[in-house]
Design an enzyme around this catalytic site. Sequence first.
Site, PDB file in Angstrom:
ATOM      1  N   ASP A   6       8.384 -16.081 -10.657  1.00 37.06           N
ATOM      2  CA  ASP A   6       7.131 -16.688 -10.477  1.00 37.06           C
ATOM      3  C   ASP A   6       7.110 -17.058  -8.986  1.00 37.06           C
ATOM      4  O   ASP A   6       7.942 -17.435  -8.507  1.00 37.06           O
ATOM      5  CB  ASP A   6       6.690 -17.736 -11.308  1.00 37.06           C
ATOM      6  N   CYS A  14      -4.021   0.838  -1.253  1.00 39.62           N
ATOM      7  CA  CYS A  14      -4.203   0.164  -2.347  1.00 39.62           C
ATOM      8  C   CYS A  14      -5.472   0.671  -3.406  1.00 39.62           C
ATOM      9  O   CYS A  14      -6.179   0.828  -2.631  1.00 39.62           O
ATOM     10  CB  CYS A  14      -4.407  -1.477  -1.987  1.00 39.62           C
TER      11      CYS A  14
HETATM   12 ZN   LIG Z   1      -6.093  -4.205  -2.436  1.00 39.22          ZN
END
Ligand SMILES: [Zn+2]
Length: 348
Positions: A242, A280
């Site tokens: 985390d 992305c």
């Molecule tokens: Zn992105």
Amino acid sequence: MFMPVGTAAAVKGLTQEALESLGAKIILANTYHLYLRPGHGLIRKLGGLHQFMSWNGAILTDSGGYQVFSLAELRKITDQGVRFRSHLDGSEHLLDPEKAVEVQLALGSDIAMVLDECIETPAPRSIAEAALKRTSEWARRARNYFLAQSQRDSELLQWQFGIVQGATFADLRQASARQLLEIDFPGYAVGGLAVGEPHEVTCEMTEAVTALLPHERPRYLMGVGRPEQIPDYVARGIDMMDCVLPTRAARHACIYTSEGRVLIKNSRYIEDQRALDPNCSCAVCRRYSRAYLRHLFAAGEITAAILATFHNVHFYLDIMRQIREAISFGQLANFATELRARYAAGPA
Ligand SMILES: [Zn+2]
């Protein structure tokens, strides 16, 4: 797996709908913050943390100890527990191993952490030894209390993890792991690392511990890490991590991309019509340009933080997907080398 941090029952900048669309399966919530505000009693009354925040995924809660040691005022540690004053209103509280269990049971998280003693690093060996001894005693008390509670309540569905301490001494780390193994937890965390020591030391300490912890139980390295370091931890047997980095960095206009960090406020992006990360597939990169994000940050629009956070969390979760794929093809070492090379170039 990577757990986005939802400190006060919210991952800053993301709605639960957004987390779901990102494919997040588990988030971390901070017991210290929820205990002080709105209070674990209120959350229990409202059906527990899942219902309160309308989150059907899993939740891991920390013990509250780390924040008591780093945020609270006038803390006094004894073998009983740690007495402290709230950083919000100065009210006095006692957090001990049993109380940490009780609060997390009220929150109704899926994974609860035991209270451990966090020390400043680098620490002299004598201090690390004393903290380790206390951490093991607290872990035993927390386990006993938890097991007694679960005998009384057969509906109780929570896993309790122990936390290995021992600062930067490999033998103390291993002693800590052995003591926790004796107590027997369904999962084990490694705490007190990545707090300023060199990355090699973090890796060395992690390896010393994962060599002893059972493969078939989750092993969780707390509070890590930078994108290019994550494969190093996985390679050493870590299953869970985390970190506030993807969300915190996003609010400071630092974007993690497949080509390294992008500091989006930089004037070179004024006319840049490319996506934040051309590689992305997230909803932000499919729709918005670097030029637009740069403008939002310059104008102080809250949408800037929201869009940047969405992308950064997607990036972290995607790294984990790529790591799982690399493992299944026996390519983790190659993946780690490539990622490190892309990030070695420094911020763009
Ligand atoms: Zn992105």
